[in-house]
Design a protein around this motif. Structure first.
Motif, PDB file in Angstrom:
ATOM      1  N   ILE A  47       0.848  -1.205   0.000  1.00  0.00           N
ATOM      2  CA  ILE A  47       0.000   0.000   0.000  1.00  0.00           C
ATOM      3  C   ILE A  47       0.876   1.244   0.000  1.00  0.00           C
ATOM      4  O   ILE A  47       0.601   2.211  -0.720  1.00  0.00           O
ATOM      5  CB  ILE A  47      -0.943   0.004   1.228  1.00  0.00           C
ATOM      6  N   GLU A  48       1.931   1.213   0.775  1.00  0.00           N
ATOM      7  CA  GLU A  48       2.867   2.350   0.840  1.00  0.00           C
ATOM      8  C   GLU A  48       3.481   2.620  -0.534  1.00  0.00           C
ATOM      9  O   GLU A  48       3.563   3.775  -0.971  1.00  0.00           O
ATOM     10  CB  GLU A  48       3.963   2.034   1.853  1.00  0.00           C
ATOM     11  N   ASP A  49       3.887   1.555  -1.231  1.00  0.00           N
ATOM     12  CA  ASP A  49       4.451   1.702  -2.576  1.00  0.00           C
ATOM     13  C   ASP A  49       3.415   2.277  -3.541  1.00  0.00           C
ATOM     14  O   ASP A  49       3.720   3.154  -4.355  1.00  0.00           O
ATOM     15  CB  ASP A  49       4.957   0.353  -3.114  1.00  0.00           C
ATOM     16  N   LEU A  50       2.172   1.783  -3.452  1.00  0.00           N
ATOM     17  CA  LEU A  50       1.111   2.287  -4.316  1.00  0.00           C
ATOM     18  C   LEU A  50       0.816   3.763  -4.036  1.00  0.00           C
ATOM     19  O   LEU A  50       0.574   4.538  -4.964  1.00  0.00           O
ATOM     20  CB  LEU A  50      -0.173   1.473  -4.132  1.00  0.00           C
ATOM     21  N   GLU A  51       0.832   4.145  -2.763  1.00  0.00           N
ATOM     22  CA  GLU A  51       0.600   5.548  -2.415  1.00  0.00           C
ATOM     23  C   GLU A  51       1.697   6.440  -2.988  1.00  0.00           C
ATOM     24  O   GLU A  51       1.428   7.524  -3.502  1.00  0.00           O
ATOM     25  CB  GLU A  51       0.525   5.717  -0.896  1.00  0.00           C
ATOM     26  N   LYS A  52       2.954   5.966  -2.933  1.00  0.00           N
ATOM     27  CA  LYS A  52       4.067   6.731  -3.521  1.00  0.00           C
ATOM     28  C   LYS A  52       3.874   6.880  -5.022  1.00  0.00           C
ATOM     29  O   LYS A  52       4.063   7.962  -5.573  1.00  0.00           O
ATOM     30  CB  LYS A  52       5.404   6.041  -3.229  1.00  0.00           C
ATOM     31  N   ASP A  53       3.518   5.768  -5.683  1.00  0.00           N
ATOM     32  CA  ASP A  53       3.307   5.798  -7.138  1.00  0.00           C
ATOM     33  C   ASP A  53       2.149   6.730  -7.500  1.00  0.00           C
ATOM     34  O   ASP A  53       2.250   7.509  -8.450  1.00  0.00           O
ATOM     35  CB  ASP A  53       3.039   4.394  -7.678  1.00  0.00           C
ATOM     36  N   GLU A  58       0.100  11.844  -9.622  1.00  0.00           N
ATOM     37  CA  GLU A  58      -0.660  13.065  -9.346  1.00  0.00           C
ATOM     38  C   GLU A  58       0.213  14.307  -9.527  1.00  0.00           C
ATOM     39  O   GLU A  58      -0.202  15.295 -10.127  1.00  0.00           O
ATOM     40  CB  GLU A  58      -1.215  13.013  -7.919  1.00  0.00           C
ATOM     41  N   LYS A  59       1.446  14.238  -9.049  1.00  0.00           N
ATOM     42  CA  LYS A  59       2.378  15.358  -9.198  1.00  0.00           C
ATOM     43  C   LYS A  59       2.684  15.611 -10.673  1.00  0.00           C
ATOM     44  O   LYS A  59       2.716  16.762 -11.125  1.00  0.00           O
ATOM     45  CB  LYS A  59       3.669  15.063  -8.428  1.00  0.00           C
TER      46      LYS A  59
END
Length: 136
Positions: A47-53, A58-59
């Protein structure tokens, strides 16, 4: 000596991993349970990796939507497309926009020489007129 005591003594003499393997022999569907356990252990980092991606995407979207150079580049694409559409006998009206999926076709449509793609032509026009737009 009793048969149960022999097996208890033998079990106690086993190392930890051997005891674990003996215990695992009694578990129903061990493969599925191990997979579920592994998934559970890796879930938080996944989940952490997906949030970073997702944050990165988004950026990138924010940067593109705020980029003046990118907007000018897309304006050139629209302008050239309109010139091509209004040339000739059909006299189609000018388009105010185009779809994202039509950008995929830029590399497929050929110019009058049947060699150069529309995308290559746009790059040539941009390089001739405003090379900075290539580096948005």
């Amino acid at each position: 000596s009793e048969p149960g005591k022999d097996s208890t003594k033998k079990f106690e003499d086993l190392c930890e991993i051997e005891k674990f393997m003996v215990a695992m022999m009694t578990v129903k569907y061990p493969k599925q349970k191990m997979r579920a356990l592994l998934f559970k252990l890796q879930f938080a980092s996944g989940i952490e990796d997906l949030e970073k991606d997702a944050s990165l995407v988004e950026k990138a979207c924010d940067e593109l939507s705020q980029s003046v150079r990118f907007r000018k580049l897309l304006g050139i694409v629209l302008n050239i497309g309109n010139r091509l559409n209004t040339a000739g006998q059909s006299h189609k009206g000018k388009a105010g926009a185009f779809t994202i999926d039509s950008l995929l076709k830029l590399n497929q449509a050929k110019a009058f020489d049947k060699k150069t793609t529309f995308l290559q032509y746009i790059v040539l026009v941009v390089l001739r007129n405003n090379e900075l737009l290539i580096r948005f």
